[in-house]
Design a protein around this motif. Structure first.
Motif, PDB file in Angstrom:
ATOM      1  N   THR A 161       0.626  -1.309   0.097  1.00  0.00           N
ATOM      2  CA  THR A 161      -0.100  -0.307   0.016  1.00  0.00           C
ATOM      3  C   THR A 161       0.897   1.291  -0.015  1.00  0.00           C
ATOM      4  O   THR A 161       0.400   2.518  -0.147  1.00  0.00           O
ATOM      5  CB  THR A 161      -0.989   0.047   1.271  1.00  0.00           C
ATOM      6  OG1 THR A 161      -0.167  -0.035   2.464  1.00  0.00           O
ATOM      7  CG2 THR A 161      -1.902  -1.315   1.426  1.00  0.00           C
ATOM      8  N   VAL A 162       1.998   1.305   0.336  1.00  0.00           N
ATOM      9  CA  VAL A 162       2.807   2.448   0.494  1.00  0.00           C
ATOM     10  C   VAL A 162       2.764   3.038  -1.029  1.00  0.00           C
ATOM     11  O   VAL A 162       2.740   4.356  -1.153  1.00  0.00           O
ATOM     12  CB  VAL A 162       4.369   2.023   0.753  1.00  0.00           C
ATOM     13  CG1 VAL A 162       5.307   3.203   0.856  1.00  0.00           C
ATOM     14  CG2 VAL A 162       4.421   1.475   2.356  1.00  0.00           C
ATOM     15  N   ALA A 196      -6.910  -3.215  -4.153  1.00  0.00           N
ATOM     16  CA  ALA A 196      -6.652  -1.988  -4.607  1.00  0.00           C
ATOM     17  C   ALA A 196      -7.683  -0.862  -4.808  1.00  0.00           C
ATOM     18  O   ALA A 196      -7.484   0.244  -4.363  1.00  0.00           O
ATOM     19  CB  ALA A 196      -5.851  -2.012  -6.191  1.00  0.00           C
ATOM     20  N   LYS A 197      -8.853  -1.285  -4.814  1.00  0.00           N
ATOM     21  CA  LYS A 197      -9.951  -0.497  -4.850  1.00  0.00           C
ATOM     22  C   LYS A 197     -10.122   0.277  -3.445  1.00  0.00           C
ATOM     23  O   LYS A 197     -10.811   1.114  -3.247  1.00  0.00           O
ATOM     24  CB  LYS A 197     -11.211  -1.162  -5.068  1.00  0.00           C
ATOM     25  CG  LYS A 197     -11.489  -1.378  -6.840  1.00  0.00           C
ATOM     26  CD  LYS A 197     -12.712  -2.339  -7.055  1.00  0.00           C
ATOM     27  CE  LYS A 197     -12.598  -2.678  -8.550  1.00  0.00           C
ATOM     28  NZ  LYS A 197     -13.760  -3.276  -8.857  1.00  0.00           N
ATOM     29  N   LYS A 198      -9.508  -0.430  -2.454  1.00  0.00           N
ATOM     30  CA  LYS A 198      -9.528   0.057  -0.968  1.00  0.00           C
ATOM     31  C   LYS A 198      -8.867   1.354  -1.138  1.00  0.00           C
ATOM     32  O   LYS A 198      -9.148   2.251  -0.011  1.00  0.00           O
ATOM     33  CB  LYS A 198      -9.083  -0.858  -0.069  1.00  0.00           C
ATOM     34  CG  LYS A 198      -9.875  -2.228   0.278  1.00  0.00           C
ATOM     35  CD  LYS A 198      -9.243  -3.011   0.982  1.00  0.00           C
ATOM     36  CE  LYS A 198     -10.166  -4.308   1.277  1.00  0.00           C
ATOM     37  NZ  LYS A 198     -11.348  -4.036   2.130  1.00  0.00           N
ATOM     38  N   LEU A 228      -4.551  -7.016   3.878  1.00  0.00           N
ATOM     39  CA  LEU A 228      -5.457  -6.002   3.438  1.00  0.00           C
ATOM     40  C   LEU A 228      -6.981  -6.957   3.883  1.00  0.00           C
ATOM     41  O   LEU A 228      -8.016  -6.084   4.233  1.00  0.00           O
ATOM     42  CB  LEU A 228      -5.583  -5.413   2.217  1.00  0.00           C
ATOM     43  CG  LEU A 228      -4.987  -3.760   2.111  1.00  0.00           C
ATOM     44  CD1 LEU A 228      -3.460  -3.969   2.378  1.00  0.00           C
ATOM     45  CD2 LEU A 228      -5.225  -3.318   0.564  1.00  0.00           C
ATOM     46  N   THR A 229      -6.674  -7.992   3.816  1.00  0.00           N
ATOM     47  CA  THR A 229      -8.039  -8.790   3.960  1.00  0.00           C
ATOM     48  C   THR A 229      -8.324  -9.208   5.380  1.00  0.00           C
ATOM     49  O   THR A 229      -9.025 -10.034   5.535  1.00  0.00           O
ATOM     50  CB  THR A 229      -8.064  -9.893   2.935  1.00  0.00           C
ATOM     51  OG1 THR A 229      -6.982 -10.847   3.144  1.00  0.00           O
ATOM     52  CG2 THR A 229      -8.228  -9.532   1.555  1.00  0.00           C
ATOM     53  N   GLY A 248      -9.276   1.512  10.478  1.00  0.00           N
ATOM     54  CA  GLY A 248     -10.371   2.373  10.043  1.00  0.00           C
ATOM     55  C   GLY A 248     -10.334   2.773   8.494  1.00  0.00           C
ATOM     56  O   GLY A 248     -11.484   2.720   7.866  1.00  0.00           O
ATOM     57  N   GLN A 249      -9.199   2.553   8.153  1.00  0.00           N
ATOM     58  CA  GLN A 249      -9.100   2.894   6.614  1.00  0.00           C
ATOM     59  C   GLN A 249      -9.551   1.791   5.753  1.00  0.00           C
ATOM     60  O   GLN A 249     -10.197   1.935   4.836  1.00  0.00           O
ATOM     61  CB  GLN A 249      -7.582   3.121   6.183  1.00  0.00           C
ATOM     62  CG  GLN A 249      -6.751   4.175   6.489  1.00  0.00           C
ATOM     63  CD  GLN A 249      -5.435   4.295   6.092  1.00  0.00           C
ATOM     64  OE1 GLN A 249      -5.157   3.967   4.956  1.00  0.00           O
ATOM     65  NE2 GLN A 249      -4.518   4.950   7.084  1.00  0.00           N
TER      66      GLN A 249
END
Length: 404
Positions: free
Chosen positions: A59-60, A115-117, A250-251, A301-302
Motif C-alpha cells: 500500500t505504500v 486496490a479499490k480500497k 488487507l483482507t 479504520g482505513q
C-alpha cells in the motif's frame, strides 16, 4: 491544472515518505515539471500479481499513487499479466517459478479488488492497463531491438544478478528480459513519473532509458523515478512479506489487523504513521503505547471502517482483561504447523489444548463458546493454515491462543 493547485500539492506529493526522486537538478526536476505542465502528469505504478493478496507493504506505493490522483494527475495502474509470468528477479537468489496465465489472472482479480480500497477506480484520473496489451504484440525484431539497448555488463550490475553470477547460481536468459519489458511499459503508456520501491531503481532507469531512445516520442521528456521505502515487517527486521509471516494483510479481519498493529515495534511506529496514514506526525502522542493504539485504530479504520476499528479495540481489551495479560502481545501462541490440514474446528480446538477432548470441543462449539477474532464459529473445517494465521482463537471467557 492551475499553478496554484500544483504548488499546494507539491510538498505532500514529493516529501512525505519519499526516499529519492531522479533526476533532480536545477534544469531537470519533478517539482518544475509539475508546476509548469499544462496537463495532468501520467503517474505509473506497475504491479506483478505473483500472489493473490496484498499486504500493507504494497500500500505504500498505492497510497502515493492515490495522492497524485487526488492532486489531479492521471494514476496509471499497470497489472503485469505478461511480466508476472517471468517474475521480477530483483533481490532474488534464484529464478522465480514461472506462473501460468490462469494463476496470474486469478491473482490479478484479487489484487484489483483490494486496490479499490485505496485508489478511486471510478475517477477520470484513473487508468487501468495490463502489459499483455502491448508485450504480447512484440515481434522478434522488436525484442532484439530491446535487447540491443543494454549490455550483459549492465545487466550483471543489477542487484541480485552479480551475486548469482559470482556464486555460480544459474541466471536464465528470460530473466534478462524482465527489466527491459517492464521498462517498455513506460514507453507504451507515455509515463511522466514511475513509482517504485527502493529495490526498483534499476528497472525504473531502464524505462527512462528506453523512452530517451524511442524515436517515436519526438523529443518528449523521459519519466522521473520516485522511490519509496520498503516497509519493514512486524518482526522489525526484514521487509514485510507474506512468506516471512511478518505481514498485515488487507483482507485481515478487524481484530486480527488491530492486534497485529498494536504490537508494531516502537522503533517502527513513526515510520508506519508516515507511510501508511495521512496523520500529521507532529500531533502524535508521546506515549509509545498510545501511539501503537492510535496506529492500529487508524489503519483498521482505513480498510474496514472507524466503527469496526473501535469494536476491534474493545474486543482486544476484553481479551486482555479476560486473560489477565498486560496486552495482546502476552497472549499465548500456537504453531499451526502442528496441524494437518484440512482440519475440523473441533480437532483444532482440542489439538491447541483449549479443550481436553474432541467431544468437549464439539460441545463448546455448539454452545457458541468458540470464537475466532471475536466472531462465534459454527462447526466447520479449515482448508489451510492461512485462513487462521495471526488470528485469536477463544474458548469461553478465559482461554485464548494466537494462531501462527
Amino acid at each position: 491544472m492551475s499553478q496554484s493547485s500544483n504548488l499546494t500539492n507539491l510538498t505532500t506529493l514529493l516529501e512525505r515518505g519519499v526516499v529519492e526522486i531522479f533526476p533532480d537538478s536545477e534544469t531537470d526536476n519533478l517539482g518544475d515539471r509539475i508546476q509548469k505542465s499544462d496537463r495532468p502528469l501520467r503517474i505509473k505504478l506497475g504491479i506483478d500479481p505473483t500472489r493473490p493478496d496484498l499486504h500493507l507493504g504494497h500500500t505504500v506505493a498505492l497510497r502515493k499513487l492515490r495522492q497524485f490522483q487526488d492532486a489531479g494527475h492521471k494514476a496509471v495502474l499497470i497489472i503485469g499479466d505478461f511480466t508476472a509470468q517471468i517474475g521480477d528477479p530483483t533481490g532474488r537468489s534464484e529464478a522465480r517459478p514461472r506462473l501460468t496465465p490462469e494463476e496470474v489472472a486469478y491473482n490479478a482479480e484479487t489484487y484489483l479488488e483490494q486496490a479499490k480500497k485505496i485508489l478511486d477506480f471510478s475517477s477520470d484520473r484513473f487508468e487501468l492497463r495490463r502489459n499483455g496489451e502491448w508485450l504480447n504484440k512484440l515481434d522478434l525484431q522488436q525484442i532484439i531491438t530491446l535487447q540491443a539497448s543494454m549490455t550483459v555488463g549492465q545487466m550483471l550490475a543489477k542487484e541480485g544478478f552479480s551475486d548469482r553470477y559470482e556464486k555460480g547460481t544459474p541466471i536464465y536468459l528470460h530473466e534478462f528480459l524482465y527489466p527491459l519489458l517492464q521498462g517498455y511499459d513506460s514507453v507504451a503508456i507515455d509515463a511522466d513519473v514511475e513509482l517504485g520501491g527502493t529495490d526498483q531503481k534499476f528497472n525504473i532507469l531502464v524505462g527512462r532509458d528506453l523512452q530517451l531512445k524511442d524515436k517515436n516520442r519526438q523529443g518528449q521528456p523521459a519519466q522521473f523515478g520516485l522511490l519509496l521505502p520498503l516497509l519493514v515487517g512486524l518482526d522489525g527486521v526484514q521487509k514485510m512479506s507474506k512468506s516471512l509471516g511478518n505481514y498485515v494483510g488487507l483482507t485481515d479481519e478487524p481484530l486480527s489487523m488491530y492486534s497485529k498493529l498494536e504490537k508494531v515495534p516502537d522503533a517502527l511506529v513513526d515510520k508506519y504513521f508516515e507511510l501508511l496514514t495521512d496523520i500529521d506526525l507532529a500531533t502524535l502522542p508521546q506515549n509509545p503505547r498510545e501511539k501503537q493504539k492510535q496506529l492500529a485504530l487508524a489503519i483498521v479504520g482505513q480498510y474496514h471502517s472507524p466503527e469496526a476499528a473501535l469494536q476491534a479495540q474493545q474486543d482486544a481489551e476484553q481479551i486482555v482483561l479476560a486473560g489477565n495479560t498486560a496486552d495482546l502481545g502476552d497472549i499465548p501462541e500456537f504453531d499451526l504447523s502442528q496441524i494437518n490440514f484440512p482440519a475440523p474446528l473441533r480437532y483444532l480446538v482440542k489439538a491447541a489444548g483449549l479443550c481436553k477432548s474432541n467431544s468437549e470441543a464439539q460441545s463448546q462449539i455448539e454452545n457458541g463458546a468458540v470464537k475466532l477474532d471475536g466472531e462465534k464459529l459454527g462447526d466447520r473445517t479449515f482448508a489451510e493454515a492461512s485462513e487462521l494465521s495471526g488470528k485469536v482463537l477463544q474458548v469461553g471467557k478465559k482461554k485464548f491462543l494466537r494462531l501462527l
